[in-house]
Design an enzyme around this catalytic site. Structure first.
Site, PDB file in Angstrom:
ATOM      1  CG  ASP A  43     -20.100  14.039   4.968  1.00 20.75           C
ATOM      2  OD1 ASP A  43     -20.366  15.357   4.462  1.00 20.75           O
ATOM      3  OD2 ASP A  43     -19.779  13.089   4.226  1.00 20.75           O
ATOM      4  CG  ASP A 137     -20.537  18.597   2.313  1.00 21.11           C
ATOM      5  OD1 ASP A 137     -19.247  19.018   2.388  1.00 21.11           O
ATOM      6  OD2 ASP A 137     -20.872  17.869   1.300  1.00 21.11           O
ATOM      7  CD  GLU A 138     -16.107  16.802   4.872  1.00 22.71           C
ATOM      8  OE1 GLU A 138     -16.237  15.673   5.628  1.00 22.71           O
ATOM      9  OE2 GLU A 138     -15.368  16.872   3.916  1.00 22.71           O
TER      10      GLU A 138
END
Length: 456
Positions: A43, A137-138
């Site tokens: 993350d 973003d992850e």
């Protein structure tokens, strides 16, 4: 035996040790199972804010909020400096600025964030063939031997990924490593920012026991309140119940709860997950009760959704309207089409019908449009004589608002006309030819008639 990962030189060695004997680094992560675990969750730390800060070094140690300014704006994300003042994602911007009035506010630039995300995913893909993105973003990564593209252990590979992202993209990530997705994602939250945490099989059940039931994947606010209202406050409370008891209380989700409560998860890391729905929404600058205003805003959202459907090569069957009232109540209404569509005008027709049903004088602050039940676009929007959207533009005289009605219209030719708001009605329209026409808001009714079945 305890194995140790040095996060500075990305090597795993046998412990105990306080300093890496290879590089002298002190960022050591000891764990008995670190050499055998292969499922990771990565993350990016305050991703949007981190991307903005790397381009604005003057903001490095200052509070930064990424979000929409103005009275109705919300916080998209906040850097860790701003978070120390209590600023959180999804918080109204006015409230965030009350908590941290000296923060810098930057409007989100999604195109920029997407470019950075694609670069980071390429780094993931250089390490393993099994990457499951969750958002920009992850992602989950499976780093077992059959999928890993490097010779190093999973933990060492993850340390190299983190180091490479930090050096090349100048942002940091937090990593969770475990034996399954649930535990890996939980671990990634333990030591943000720039963290690396491990949960092993042997410790999972005991580690979970004192945690809130809200830590379990899939337990939202409503379910959590229901659990807590019945005395189920911790995961240990769930561990004390059998699967049958959990199923009796929570239906099919009870089986999933039984797995998660004991640290188990049978979900696989799945690359290229199919898109389930596409949506767009907007928050109004001022609450509105006007159906006309709602329809006006919905049109632009329908066009955005249609463009995204075309870009992804999919079409959908279920149209969804989302409305948020002035007192923050969220309403969702849906309508199912007779065939999949990519067309903005068909989506808009269903949305306006739903708006007209809900616009009863209440004031709304947000409107959203979505489409679900997605599938390949190949079978979408069948074309035929009655597909008004396919009619070419009309040049010539204008017929406005008439009703053309009769038992049978056979073989007429309407050429060079503009039909606006017209209603063509009859039990049978056969062999009609409409050339060079642009039809605005027209309604065609026939028995049978494919155009009348575009929605229901």
């Amino acid at each position: 035996m305890t194995h140790i990962l040095c996060r500075d030189c990305c090597q795993v060695f046998d412990g105990p040790a306080e300093i890496c004997d290879r590089c002298g680094g002190r960022r050591l992560l000891p764990h008995a199972e670190i050499a055998s675990l292969g499922i990771a969750h990565i993350d990016c730390d305050a991703f949007y804010a981190a991307v903005e800060k790397r381009e604005r070094p003057d903001l490095c140690n200052k509070p930064l909020i990424v979000g929409h300014s103005g009275g109705r704006g919300v916080v998209v994300t906040a850097c860790y400096v701003a978070r120390t003042f209590g600023v959180r994602s999804a918080m109204p911007m006015f409230q965030a600025l009350q908590l941290c009035p000296h923060a810098t506010v930057i409007q989100p630039d999604m195109a920029k964030y997407k470019r950075v995300s694609e670069t980071i995913r390429a780094i993931f893909a250089s390490a393993t063939t099994m990457v499951e993105p969750l958002s920009l973003d992850e992602a989950y990564l499976e780093l077992t031997e059959e999928h890993r593209l490097e010779g190093a252990s999973p933990a060492a590979t993850l340390a190299r990924i983190a180091k490479r992202i930090e050096e090349e993209e100048r942002i940091t990530v937090s990593i969770g490593l475990s034996c399954n997705k649930f535990l890996a994602k939980l671990a990634s939250e333990f030591a943000k920012p720039r963290g690396f945490s491990v949960i092993g099989r042997a410790e999972a059940k005991a580690l979970l026991a004192p945690m809130s039931v809200r830590k379990i994947h899939g337990v939202g606010a409503v379910t959590a309140r229901r659990m807590e209202g019945s005395g189920l406050n911790t995961i240990a409370d769930l561990q004390a119940l059998t699967e049958q008891e959990l199923v009796g209380r929570f239906g099919k989700f009870g089986s999933r709860l039984a797995l998660f409560a004991h640290g188990n998860d049978d979900r696989r890391v799945t690359p290229f997950r199919p898109v389930k729905s596409i949506s767009a929404e907007t928050t109004f600058g001022q609450d509105t009760a006007s159906p006309a205003r709602l329809r006006e805003m919905a049109l632009g959202l329908c066009e955005r959704v249609a463009r995204e459907l075309a870009r992804k090569g999919v079409a959908g069957l279920s149209i969804v309207l989302k409305l948020k009232t002035s007192d923050f109540r969220i309403l969702t209404r849906s309508r199912r089409l007779s065939h999949p569509t990519q067309r903005a005008e068909l989506i808009f027709a269903s949305v306006t019908a739903l708006i007209d049903r809900e616009a009863d004088g209440r004031h709304f602050r947000l409107l959203g449009v979505g489409i679900g039940d997605l599938g390949p676009a190949a079978g979408a929007d069948p074309t035929d004589l009655f597909s008004l959207a396919d009619m070419p533009k009309l040049q010539g005289p204008k017929l406005q608002g008439p009703k053309l009605q009769g038992p049978k219209l056979q073989g007429p030719k309407l050429q060079g006309a503009k039909l606006q708001g017209a209603k063509l009605q009859g039990p049978e329209l056969q062999g009609a030819k409409v050339e060079a026409a642009e039809v605005h808001g027209a309604e065609v009714q026939s028995t049978p008639g494919p155009a009348a079945a575009t929605q229901r």
